[in-house]
Structures are given as C-alpha cells and as structure tokens.
Design a protein around this motif. Sequence first.
Motif, PDB file in Angstrom:
ATOM      1  N   PHE A   2      65.694 -38.175 -10.142  1.00 28.04           N
ATOM      2  CA  PHE A   2      65.080 -38.515  -9.005  1.00 28.04           C
ATOM      3  C   PHE A   2      63.844 -37.836  -8.378  1.00 28.04           C
ATOM      4  CE2 PHE A   2      69.807 -38.528  -9.181  1.00 28.04           C
ATOM      5  CZ  PHE A   2      70.253 -39.900  -9.065  1.00 28.04           C
ATOM      6  N   PRO A   3      62.776 -38.511  -8.921  1.00 27.19           N
ATOM      7  CA  PRO A   3      61.500 -37.730  -8.808  1.00 27.19           C
ATOM      8  C   PRO A   3      61.082 -37.449  -7.367  1.00 27.19           C
ATOM      9  CG  PRO A   3      61.075 -39.959  -9.355  1.00 27.19           C
ATOM     10  CD  PRO A   3      62.719 -39.677  -9.589  1.00 27.19           C
ATOM     11  N   LEU A   4      61.691 -37.877  -6.352  1.00 28.51           N
ATOM     12  CA  LEU A   4      61.299 -37.957  -5.105  1.00 28.51           C
ATOM     13  C   LEU A   4      62.146 -36.871  -4.093  1.00 28.51           C
ATOM     14  CD1 LEU A   4      60.367 -41.482  -4.242  1.00 28.51           C
ATOM     15  CD2 LEU A   4      58.842 -39.682  -4.948  1.00 28.51           C
ATOM     16  N   LEU A   5      63.131 -36.414  -4.686  1.00 28.81           N
ATOM     17  CA  LEU A   5      64.053 -35.628  -4.145  1.00 28.81           C
ATOM     18  C   LEU A   5      63.572 -34.338  -3.533  1.00 28.81           C
ATOM     19  CD1 LEU A   5      67.347 -36.615  -3.752  1.00 28.81           C
ATOM     20  CD2 LEU A   5      67.841 -35.199  -5.801  1.00 28.81           C
ATOM     21  N   THR A   6      64.087 -33.698  -2.520  1.00 27.57           N
ATOM     22  CA  THR A   6      63.484 -32.305  -1.939  1.00 27.57           C
ATOM     23  C   THR A   6      64.925 -31.723  -1.323  1.00 27.57           C
ATOM     24  OG1 THR A   6      62.864 -33.061   0.116  1.00 27.57           O
ATOM     25  CG2 THR A   6      61.245 -33.016  -1.777  1.00 27.57           C
ATOM     26  N   LEU A   7      65.853 -32.495  -1.265  1.00 27.49           N
ATOM     27  CA  LEU A   7      66.949 -31.894  -0.632  1.00 27.49           C
ATOM     28  C   LEU A   7      68.401 -32.192  -1.310  1.00 27.49           C
ATOM     29  CD1 LEU A   7      68.573 -29.916   1.630  1.00 27.49           C
ATOM     30  CD2 LEU A   7      68.788 -32.211   2.941  1.00 27.49           C
ATOM     31  N   VAL A   8      69.214 -31.087  -1.752  1.00 30.20           N
ATOM     32  CA  VAL A   8      70.198 -31.468  -2.292  1.00 30.20           C
ATOM     33  C   VAL A   8      71.447 -30.625  -1.572  1.00 30.20           C
ATOM     34  CG1 VAL A   8      72.023 -31.216  -4.409  1.00 30.20           C
ATOM     35  CG2 VAL A   8      69.603 -31.868  -4.538  1.00 30.20           C
TER      36      VAL A   8
ATOM     37  N   GLN B 272      77.857 -25.085 -14.223  1.00 31.49           N
ATOM     38  CA  GLN B 272      77.046 -26.043 -14.708  1.00 31.49           C
ATOM     39  C   GLN B 272      76.645 -27.419 -13.877  1.00 31.49           C
ATOM     40  OE1 GLN B 272      79.316 -26.533 -18.313  1.00 31.49           O
ATOM     41  NE2 GLN B 272      78.341 -24.944 -19.266  1.00 31.49           N
ATOM     42  N   LEU B 273      77.766 -27.911 -13.235  1.00 25.13           N
ATOM     43  CA  LEU B 273      77.438 -28.963 -12.380  1.00 25.13           C
ATOM     44  C   LEU B 273      76.524 -28.671 -11.500  1.00 25.13           C
ATOM     45  CD1 LEU B 273      78.508 -31.756 -12.447  1.00 25.13           C
ATOM     46  CD2 LEU B 273      80.450 -30.834 -11.006  1.00 25.13           C
ATOM     47  N   LEU B 274      76.767 -27.765 -10.620  1.00 27.19           N
ATOM     48  CA  LEU B 274      75.952 -27.453  -9.289  1.00 27.19           C
ATOM     49  C   LEU B 274      74.656 -26.817  -9.871  1.00 27.19           C
ATOM     50  CD1 LEU B 274      78.215 -25.297  -7.237  1.00 27.19           C
ATOM     51  CD2 LEU B 274      77.926 -28.008  -7.281  1.00 27.19           C
ATOM     52  N   SER B 275      74.299 -26.138 -10.907  1.00 27.24           N
ATOM     53  CA  SER B 275      73.021 -26.061 -11.464  1.00 27.24           C
ATOM     54  C   SER B 275      72.254 -27.312 -11.788  1.00 27.24           C
ATOM     55  CB  SER B 275      72.916 -25.103 -12.765  1.00 27.24           C
ATOM     56  OG  SER B 275      73.857 -23.908 -12.561  1.00 27.24           O
ATOM     57  N   GLN B 276      72.962 -28.130 -12.434  1.00 32.04           N
ATOM     58  CA  GLN B 276      72.498 -29.435 -12.645  1.00 32.04           C
ATOM     59  C   GLN B 276      72.079 -30.219 -11.433  1.00 32.04           C
ATOM     60  OE1 GLN B 276      75.155 -31.782 -15.134  1.00 32.04           O
ATOM     61  NE2 GLN B 276      74.770 -30.269 -16.745  1.00 32.04           N
ATOM     62  N   VAL B 277      72.916 -30.209 -10.613  1.00 35.31           N
ATOM     63  CA  VAL B 277      72.651 -30.902  -9.173  1.00 35.31           C
ATOM     64  C   VAL B 277      71.539 -30.674  -8.674  1.00 35.31           C
ATOM     65  CG1 VAL B 277      74.574 -30.364  -7.659  1.00 35.31           C
ATOM     66  CG2 VAL B 277      74.124 -32.771  -7.882  1.00 35.31           C
ATOM     67  N   THR B 278      71.565 -29.435  -8.374  1.00 37.12           N
ATOM     68  CA  THR B 278      70.497 -28.638  -7.335  1.00 37.12           C
ATOM     69  C   THR B 278      69.211 -28.926  -8.122  1.00 37.12           C
ATOM     70  OG1 THR B 278      70.920 -26.567  -8.383  1.00 37.12           O
ATOM     71  CG2 THR B 278      72.040 -27.111  -6.097  1.00 37.12           C
ATOM     72  N   GLY B 279      69.483 -29.107  -9.516  1.00 41.78           N
ATOM     73  CA  GLY B 279      67.981 -28.908 -10.267  1.00 41.78           C
ATOM     74  C   GLY B 279      67.352 -30.338 -10.364  1.00 41.78           C
ATOM     75  N   ARG B 280      68.190 -31.219  -9.511  1.00 43.30           N
ATOM     76  CA  ARG B 280      67.532 -32.596  -9.468  1.00 43.30           C
ATOM     77  C   ARG B 280      66.388 -32.614  -8.717  1.00 43.30           C
ATOM     78  NH1 ARG B 280      68.741 -35.344 -13.593  1.00 43.30           N
ATOM     79  NH2 ARG B 280      69.614 -33.537 -14.281  1.00 43.30           N
ATOM     80  N   ALA B 281      66.253 -31.492  -7.776  1.00 39.67           N
ATOM     81  CA  ALA B 281      65.163 -31.463  -6.588  1.00 39.67           C
ATOM     82  C   ALA B 281      64.017 -30.817  -7.201  1.00 39.67           C
ATOM     83  CB  ALA B 281      65.928 -30.835  -5.375  1.00 39.67           C
ATOM     84  N   GLY B 282      62.932 -31.270  -6.457  1.00 38.84           N
ATOM     85  CA  GLY B 282      61.540 -30.643  -6.413  1.00 38.84           C
ATOM     86  C   GLY B 282      60.791 -30.889  -7.661  1.00 38.84           C
ATOM     87  N   ARG B 283      60.992 -32.005  -8.363  1.00 40.78           N
ATOM     88  CA  ARG B 283      60.143 -32.478  -9.566  1.00 40.78           C
ATOM     89  C   ARG B 283      58.960 -32.541  -9.404  1.00 40.78           C
ATOM     90  NH1 ARG B 283      64.014 -32.758 -13.790  1.00 40.78           N
ATOM     91  NH2 ARG B 283      62.262 -33.067 -15.350  1.00 40.78           N
ATOM     92  N   THR B 284      58.463 -32.885  -8.120  1.00 41.66           N
ATOM     93  CA  THR B 284      57.122 -33.485  -7.971  1.00 41.66           C
ATOM     94  C   THR B 284      56.080 -32.327  -7.454  1.00 41.66           C
ATOM     95  OG1 THR B 284      58.113 -33.753  -5.438  1.00 41.66           O
ATOM     96  CG2 THR B 284      57.525 -35.539  -6.869  1.00 41.66           C
TER      97      THR B 284
END
Length: 732
Positions: free
Chosen positions: A553-559, A581-593
Amino acid sequence: MSADSSTATQTVPVLVPTPSPEPYTYALGEGMQAGPGTIVQVPLGPRQVPGVVWDGAGEDAAVDPKKLRPVTAVFDCPPLTGDMRRFIGWVARYTLSAPGMVARMVLRVPAAFEPEPPVPGLQLTERRPERMTAARERVLALAGESSPMAWTRSGLAHAAGVSLSVVDGLTKAGAFEEIALPPQPVVAAPDPAYGAPDLQGEQAQAAKALADEVAAHAFSVTLLEGVTGAGKTEVYFEAIAAALEAGRQVLVMLPEIALTQSFIDRFEARFGAPPAPWHSDLPPKTREKVWRQVAEGSVRVVAGARSALFLPFADLGLIVVDEEHDAAYKQEDRVYYNARDMAVVRAKLAHCPAVLVSATPSVETRHNALEGRYRHVRLPRRFADAALPDVALVDMRKSPPARGGFLSPVLLEAMAETLQRGEQSLLFLNRRGYAPLTLCRACGHRFACENCSAWLVEHRFRGQLQCHHCGHHEPVPEACPQCGTFDHLVACGPGIERIAEETLAHFPEARVIVLSSDMVGGVKRLRLEMESIAKGEADIIIGTQLVAKGHNFPLLTLVGVVDADLGLANGDPRAAERTFQLLSQVTGRAGRTGRKSHGLIQTYQPEHPVLKACADGDLEAFYAAQIAERKRGAMPPFGRLAAIIVSANDRQSAEAHGRALRAAAPASGDIMVLGPAEAPLALVRGRHRFRLLVHGSERADMQAYLRAMIAAAPNPRGSVRVAVDVDPQSFL
DNA sequence: AGCACGCCGACT
DNA sequence: GTCGGCGTGCTC
C-alpha cells in the motif's frame, strides 16, 4: 549380476505409489534397459501406474515368482539423479511416510515422461509459386528476411497479417516445406547481465556474500534477514545471477500467496525473461512442459510453491526460500513436511547453497543463525529514503474506547490527522464478519454451530450467522431459538464489518474499503480494490490477515492494530511468534514513500514482552526470549507441544479424547498423553495404528517430535503408521 | 432382489 | 493410495 542371469528373468525394484515401506519387484522384458532412477510404467492391481526404478538389485527379498509382473514401458525421460533418489529416501524416513508416496509427489505430472512431440513447422524453399499475390509477397518477404529461421503455420500467418489459407497455398505450391521444430521452451532463458542493478553499501555487500556462496559450489545455508523495504529481493536476485552465470539451475520458493504477477514482473525486469512457474493450479500442459524442461535442464529458474521442491532438477545450483517463516511451507496432508526444512536437505544433497529470506525469521531459523549453523546476512535499514514507521502501544485501560466501540481516542485522533493530511490509514483486525459471538440478553443463549460447537460469527452484510470452521451458515433469527424473546440478541466483540461501521460513524466523509478473504466478488474484486487503493482512491482500509501479506500500500502512513491481544491467548504454541510476525508485517506496510508514518497497537496488556518488542522494534529481545522459552520445551530441536493425544485409530474414540482434553483445559505448552499409559510405547513398537489430534498449525512440527520419539526407541519392524489430524476445538 | 455404504485386505 | 470383494441394512 550373477553368471546365470542370462537364463533367469531380469527383475528390478520399482517404487510405486502405495504406502508399502519397500519397492516392489517387477520383471524386465527382453531388451528393456532400466537402471536406478529410470521412470517406468508398471501394472499395479487393475491399473497402470508410474514408478521409478529404485536402487539395489532386488534379488534378496525374493518375491513369489508367480506374483512377478512385467514392466509395461520404460519412458524416454532423463532418469532421476542419485541426489533426487537420496532426497526421496531422506524425506520418506524423516516424515515417516512410504518412499513410494514421496516418489509420487515427484511423478505427479500426468504425461511428462515421454519427450514432447516436435511442433510442425515451415521452412522456405527455393521454389516460388507461379501466381504471385500481394499477400503471398508479404509472407515470402517476411520468411526470406529471417533466412534460416523456421516458422509455425499460424505464427507466420499472424506475423505477415494474412490468413492461414495464404500460407497453406504457398506450402502446396512448394514454397515452404514441412519440417519438425523442436518443442517451444516454456520460458525464454533468463539473462544474468540484463538489468543488473548498481547496488550500494549494505545491499552490495550482502549480494556479494550470497554470490560467493553460489560460486563456492558447495552446501551452505544463509539467512538473509532484513526489514520490509530493505531490498532483500534485489539482493538474492544477484545470487540467482551468479548461479546462472555458472550455468546452473535455480529454485526460488515462495508461499503460494506471494507468487504474484508483481514478483514475476520484478524478476523479468532484472533478467529479461520470467521464471518458470510451479504451483498447484498450473494448467496441465504448462505443468508437463515445465517438469520435462526442468528435468532436461533447459529451464533455468523455477519460481514455485512448496511442491516445486520435488521437481527433478538436472543441475541445481541454488535454492532460495523467500518468506521462510511462512506457515504455508508446511504440507499437512499425505506426506507431512515443512518445505523450508526439506529445501535445506535438498541443497545439502545437491551440494549447493540454500538462502532463507525473511523480515521476521522463524525462531528456529534465527536460532540456527545465532548458533553459527547458518550464515547470517542482514539488511537492517530500508532502501533509499524510506523510513520505518514509529510504532507505539496504546494502553486500552488508560484510553478506553467509547461505549460500544473498539477504537481508542488515541487511534481515532491519529486517523483524523492522517485524513486531514490526505494520507491513507489501515486498520488491522484478524476477524472476519461483524461479531464473533451472538447471545440472547433474555436467557443467555449463545449461538453455536450444530456440527462443531464453535461460536457462529455474525455477518451483518449478508444477514447470516456463519461457522468459520465447517462453513455451516444460517440466517440471523429475529427471536431467540431458546426462549423465543424478540429483539434481545446482542453482538459481542468486533469483526472488521463492525470496525467499518464505527469508522464511518466517526468519519462519514471518508472513503472506506473493507478487505477480507470472504469478500463478495472473489479474488478478481480483491485485485481491483488493491489497485484502487494504490491509486489513492481510498482513505481508510480495514482488513484481516490478508492485508499483512503480499500487497503493498504505497500511500499508507498510519497502521492501527485494533486488537493485538487476539492472537496471544489462543493456545497455539507459536502464538507469540505468529503475533510478532503478523504485527511486524502489518506495521511494515506503512511509510514506503518516505513520508513520516506511524503504527498504533491497541492492547490491554501493554507490558506483554511480545508487544513491547513490536513497539520498540527490538528483534533481539524478542528472539532471545523465544529461544530461551523453546529451550525449556520438549520438542527437538526446540519447540513445545500444545498437546498430543494418542488413541486408537477410530474417529469416535479420538473425538472422545478430544472432549476429555477440552474438559481438562490444558495450559498451553503442556504435553498430554491420553489413552492407556503404555500408549506411547505401543506407538513406538507399532502394535497399533494411532491418530494424533494436535493444534492445526503444528502438525508438521509434530512429525519432528514423533521422529525423535521413535529414534529413541526404534521400532524393529519399521511399520509404525501415524495419521495426524486436527481437532480445531481442542484448544479454544 | 437390488444397491449403497463401510470395512478389510491385496497390490510386486 | 486405490481397487475389488463382501457383509450389512435399507428401499423399491
């Protein structure tokens, strides 16, 4: 071979797809040649089955000559290599399954054992037709340009923009002769020099470390660990390039869900050609071609799910296991195995490196790396300017949600700010539907499934109560079926539908998308929604486990994690690990930009070490605690059982034992043996067939435990058969 | 009588 | 794993 073998019938041992612990013996017809590894067709009872000629002469365990039946056919197919045969034997011993059943996984390709038929093709001759037309001119010009190249009939017509009859007419006139073309490769050859990146710093070092292992041409295991967005894929692509340069084959294993077009696209951008795919729903024709060309060595790179491990590679130079911690690597029917572990074994037998890749490695892999059994290559930082999100715990006791709600003021505030900035938020809750439990306020009746006694989950959108175990569903009644009172049914607890309702109540203007595996419209709709999210057509995404994996989710800034406590107390022996693992993965979705991003984890136990480790990003603390815990456990090399139930092999008594276990309410991590006191011993001695009921996520691990038990007290007859079954209720 | 279903043993 | 044989019990 004995001197009189010319007079006696020649026999060969053949592994056939039966649970027999040994190969069967077949007679080899006059003039038939079939050394070890040869793939043959043999009669078995009333049918013809594929089999593989096994090692050993087959003369010692003399079968009744009257039983001997002849080999039906010897296939013109590369025989399974010694490595492959040793691998089959090893997997069979390790998983307590019959070698023939392991061989069956290798041979499960309906018609790949005969060479692919040549494709009919056309080649230009010297002759020219008497009558020339504009269409004929075009065809001849095109075919003339590519002088030695041959064409397929339809390919030529298509390329020249004419109909098939023009080509046929020219062939009839003698301008083309019919020749046999070699079969088409399933994929073009990947080029290691194509799109080679200019890696810098840590990435370059890591890539060099992996390439060195490949060049060493010897067995090794490397854990490639790096946070999401650190560029692990780019790094292991360089190891693949090194193997290709050395002229060897590569297997990239991915959990089925990660085998997406986006992976193929990235691979193609790097190597100029896609990898050969391998997964369960490959079209049969492609499946045969891939298998055949892997065996012949012409397919250079396979990207596949766990079953790709059983492809007969001619010259394997590297195995990559991406997302090595993923539970999808565990096969939990027929032959039970964890493909990640078997990949390491396969690499050892093939004398090539294995690279295990993960942002959140499994505890056992991390332990092996720390102990020095595996090389440890790390990418601790995100690539380019992308920063990891700031993650914090939200103590739900200090900032409780409004009555009837599940979102704390802290999270709602952060969502409001994110909306105001025009950025995206993601709310994660691993629970489908509206509410996990419905009860009657008048009489206390709780709605449970009639088949399996799990609570029925309300799906308000569909107006149904659903059982997530067996699929049973019924409409939501208006009155309580127990006491008949109207309007007294209440929904207890949150599901994502309910979170969506609460979100819309707070942010009526926001564009909200709800994502779960049971979404109306199926996979297609899901893909469309993902695309629209990537384009910024949503403000708030609400999803289950599905949002943690694969898609970006490239535009994500809050999980926001709605309920972090959910996975921590369900009796799963890997609960802590999986939550981490799940929480690391899901918070890691944010901030790719590269924009500032945040993760907020709602919990009622903010002092829980697993959640603290997530918030602090402190992997070392997490793994140290987990490893210490595992070492105290009973399961080799470490690991703990939730329970073992040993019982006779009939469903009724197994279920009775399941009920007994539930009544006893075991503490997580305890080992329980039910049934007669000598049951484990009897299991080892093979006097009975047994069924084990274990937690669903741990069956492959259970095999390891049983293996150790049996090794400790070997069974002289070698005839232990173990069936492992799930009772999803035992630990609820 | 006819057949659906489950159990059991054989398969080289 | 897969097949056929055979017994049980139910239906037309």
